[in-house]
Design an enzyme around this catalytic site. Structure first.
Site, PDB file in Angstrom:
ATOM      1  N   TYR A  51       0.856  -1.192   0.000  1.00  0.00           N
ATOM      2  CA  TYR A  51       0.000   0.000   0.000  1.00  0.00           C
ATOM      3  C   TYR A  51       0.885   1.232   0.000  1.00  0.00           C
ATOM      4  CZ  TYR A  51      -5.016  -0.438   0.169  1.00  0.00           C
ATOM      5  OH  TYR A  51      -6.321  -0.588  -0.203  1.00  0.00           O
ATOM      6  N   GLU A  53      -0.443   4.809  -0.667  1.00  0.00           N
ATOM      7  CA  GLU A  53      -1.233   6.001  -1.004  1.00  0.00           C
ATOM      8  C   GLU A  53      -0.386   7.248  -0.803  1.00  0.00           C
ATOM      9  OE1 GLU A  53      -5.261   6.054   0.675  1.00  0.00           O
ATOM     10  OE2 GLU A  53      -5.273   3.906   0.318  1.00  0.00           O
ATOM     11  N   ASP A 197      -5.197  13.180 -25.975  1.00  0.00           N
ATOM     12  CA  ASP A 197      -5.244  11.790 -25.530  1.00  0.00           C
ATOM     13  C   ASP A 197      -4.469  11.004 -26.583  1.00  0.00           C
ATOM     14  OD1 ASP A 197      -5.832   9.144 -25.110  1.00  0.00           O
ATOM     15  OD2 ASP A 197      -7.953   9.468 -24.679  1.00  0.00           O
ATOM     16  N   THR A 223      -2.513   5.703 -22.432  1.00  0.00           N
ATOM     17  CA  THR A 223      -2.386   4.403 -21.788  1.00  0.00           C
ATOM     18  C   THR A 223      -0.942   3.962 -21.983  1.00  0.00           C
ATOM     19  OG1 THR A 223      -3.109   3.364 -23.833  1.00  0.00           O
ATOM     20  CG2 THR A 223      -4.778   3.667 -22.130  1.00  0.00           C
ATOM     21  N   LYS A 226      -0.585   0.036 -25.289  1.00  0.00           N
ATOM     22  CA  LYS A 226      -0.886  -0.113 -26.722  1.00  0.00           C
ATOM     23  C   LYS A 226       0.439  -0.077 -27.484  1.00  0.00           C
ATOM     24  CE  LYS A 226      -5.582   1.650 -26.245  1.00  0.00           C
ATOM     25  NZ  LYS A 226      -5.788   2.474 -25.050  1.00  0.00           N
ATOM     26  N   ARG A 232      -0.782  -2.847 -18.587  1.00  0.00           N
ATOM     27  CA  ARG A 232      -2.060  -2.140 -18.723  1.00  0.00           C
ATOM     28  C   ARG A 232      -2.125  -0.993 -17.716  1.00  0.00           C
ATOM     29  NH1 ARG A 232      -6.281  -3.328 -21.480  1.00  0.00           N
ATOM     30  NH2 ARG A 232      -5.020  -4.931 -22.445  1.00  0.00           N
TER      31      ARG A 232
HETATM   32  N1  DSN Z   1     -10.594   0.295 -25.612  1.00  0.00           N
HETATM   33  C1  DSN Z   1      -9.484   1.025 -26.152  1.00  0.00           C
HETATM   34  C2  DSN Z   1      -9.254   0.711 -27.569  1.00  0.00           C
HETATM   35  O1  DSN Z   1      -9.501  -0.407 -27.958  1.00  0.00           O
HETATM   36  O2  DSN Z   1      -8.804   1.567 -28.312  1.00  0.00           O
HETATM   37  C3  DSN Z   1      -9.618   2.471 -25.935  1.00  0.00           C
HETATM   38  O3  DSN Z   1      -9.832   2.673 -24.593  1.00  0.00           O
END
Ligand code: DSN
Length: 429
Positions: A51, A53, A197, A223, A226, A232
């Site tokens: 933990y 925080e 984004d 994110t 990707k 993730r």
């Molecule tokens: N779900 C993601 C995607 O597939 O692009 C975006 O959040």
């Protein structure tokens, strides 16, 4: 692994099936990738127990010395990767990163411009079924019917008419470079904050192969799983920190707080509690990998493979939104092919080719059916596939799309897919 096999054979069996699925099928979902084993080792490691925080040096729990080291390393590496003065590596996901950015920069009821979901945007860019569309007054902009690219005449007109407090650029199915400079011009005219984004192209941005949002945007979210090929999760960055324009004062010192401090406190305690320290440490591993020259080669291959894929689809008479791609992603409009996105997803899946159905601009079908599919090259490029494999894959896809009910064709192609995949193993054991 042997522990899982010994102590929970049920889950071990399920895990085995997922490993087999990933190894033996072609992953063309544009938002997926395969992390390195180092990333997975860290993500599956002991830091899950802790933990923490708060932020490094300012935690609400004892025993944080080493997770502090990991989080500091993650922040430093991320700053270096994107040239960002401020970074926050705690968001559990891209949606939470977006929520934190929105809650820092604007108030409920404020007006925001975002790209329509069916035109390549994202749920958190104002969809009525998402917190964003429910808390804020989102006005959607669109791509042009002719070019498939953002219609800047419309963005400009909407900005003049609605005087938004913030404009979001980027999305989850926009195949072209995000035009940060054009958005900045419009945001400046209406005195709006500009948020990017870059969840999809962040790996390409990190490699210097996609323009950087940092000089143009007040805040940037992404994110990490990707094109960036990490675990993730989500991140928030600012090219430059600045004194907050809302006059919020730090209680102790009486000085005006910086925006970075406000973002930090929106993430924790604003919307999250304990950070996922194992994931933050795994993000640090991935950022370290992305700083290496090999990552640039990988990102270049992702784009080259996408260009080969787009080229092959175009040769076979497909309509790609915007007629191609600058990135890793393509949005294929199947409305002239006598098949829905849903049916294409299902039938390609039967042949071991994984894609997702996706609405296309001006789609007349529902999001559960759709007229298109979205495909991308990050995952197959990680496996080492190149031009000849890509063209073969597109030809298989074409055969299935033209004859979706042919089960024997699906099973023949599935064997070919298996054979191809076995030549490009993802994990060596
Ligand atoms: N779900 C993601 C995607 O597939 O692009 C975006 O959040």
């Amino acid at each position: 692994m042997s522990h899982l096999a010994q102590h929970d054979s049920e889950l071990f069996h399920i895990l085995g099936k997922e490993i087999h699925r990933e190894e033996s099928t072609l992953e063309l979902i544009a938002s997926e990738n395969f992390t390195s084993q180092s990333v997975m080792e860290m993500a599956g490691g002991v830091m899950t127990n802790k933990y923490a925080e708060g932020y490094p040096g300012k935690r609400y729990y004892g025993g944080c010395d080493f997770v502090d080291e990991a989080e500091n390393l993650a922040r430093d590496r991320l700053s270096e990767l994107f040239g960002a003065e401020y970074t926050n590596v705690q968001p559990h996901s891209g949606s939470q990163a977006n929520m934190a950015a929105l809650m820092t920069f604007i108030k409920p009821g404020d007006t925001v411009l975002g790209l329509d979901l069916a035109h390549g945007g994202h749920l958190t860019h104002g969809s009525p079924v998402n917190f964003s569309g429910q808390l804020y007054n989102f006005i959607s902009y669109h791509v042009s019917r002719e070019t498939g690219r953002v219609d800047f005449n419309e963005v400009d007109r909407l900005a003049k008419e609605h005087q938004p407090k913030l404009i979001i650029c980027g999305g989850s199915a926009y195949p072209r470079f995000i035009e940060f400079e054009m958005f900045k011009e419009i945001a400046d005219k209406s005195n709006a904050f500009l948020m990017a984004d870059i969840a999809h192209p962040s790996g390409l941005v990190a490699a210097g192969l996609h323009p950087s949002p940092m000089p143009y945007c007040d805040v940037v979210t992404s994110t990490t799983h990707k094109t960036l090929r990490g675990p993730r999760g989500g991140i928030i960055m600012m090219g430059k920190d600045f004194e907050n324009p809302w006059g919020k004062i730090a209680a102790k010192s009486g000085r005006v707080k910086m925006v970075s401090e406000l973002i930090d406190s929106t993430v924790m305690p604003g919307i999250q509690g304990g950070p996922l320290m194992h994931i933050i440490a795994a993000k640090a591993v991935a950022f370290g990998e992305a700083l290496k020259p090999e990552f640039k080669t990988y990102a270049k291959n992702v784009i080259n493979n996408a260009k080969s894929m787009a080229d092959e689809f175009l040769k076979l008479g497909y309509h790609l939104v915007s007629d191609g791609t600058d990135t890793h992603v393509m949005l294929i409009d199947l409305s002239t092919k006598n098949i829905t996105g849903k049916s294409a997803e299902i039938n390609l899946g039967k042949a071991g080719i994984t894609v997702n159905k996706n609405m296309v601009p001006f789609d007349e079908r529902s999001p559960f059916v759709t007229s298109g599919i979205r495909v991308g090259t990050p995952a197959i490029t990680t496996r080492g596939m190149g031009d000849s494999e890509i063209r073969k894959i597109v030809r298989w896809m074409n055969q299935i799309i033209l004859d979706p009910d042919n089960e024997s064709l699906q099973s023949t192609i599935k064997s070919d897919v298996n054979a191809l995949c076995s030549n490009f193993p993802i994990y060596s054991h």
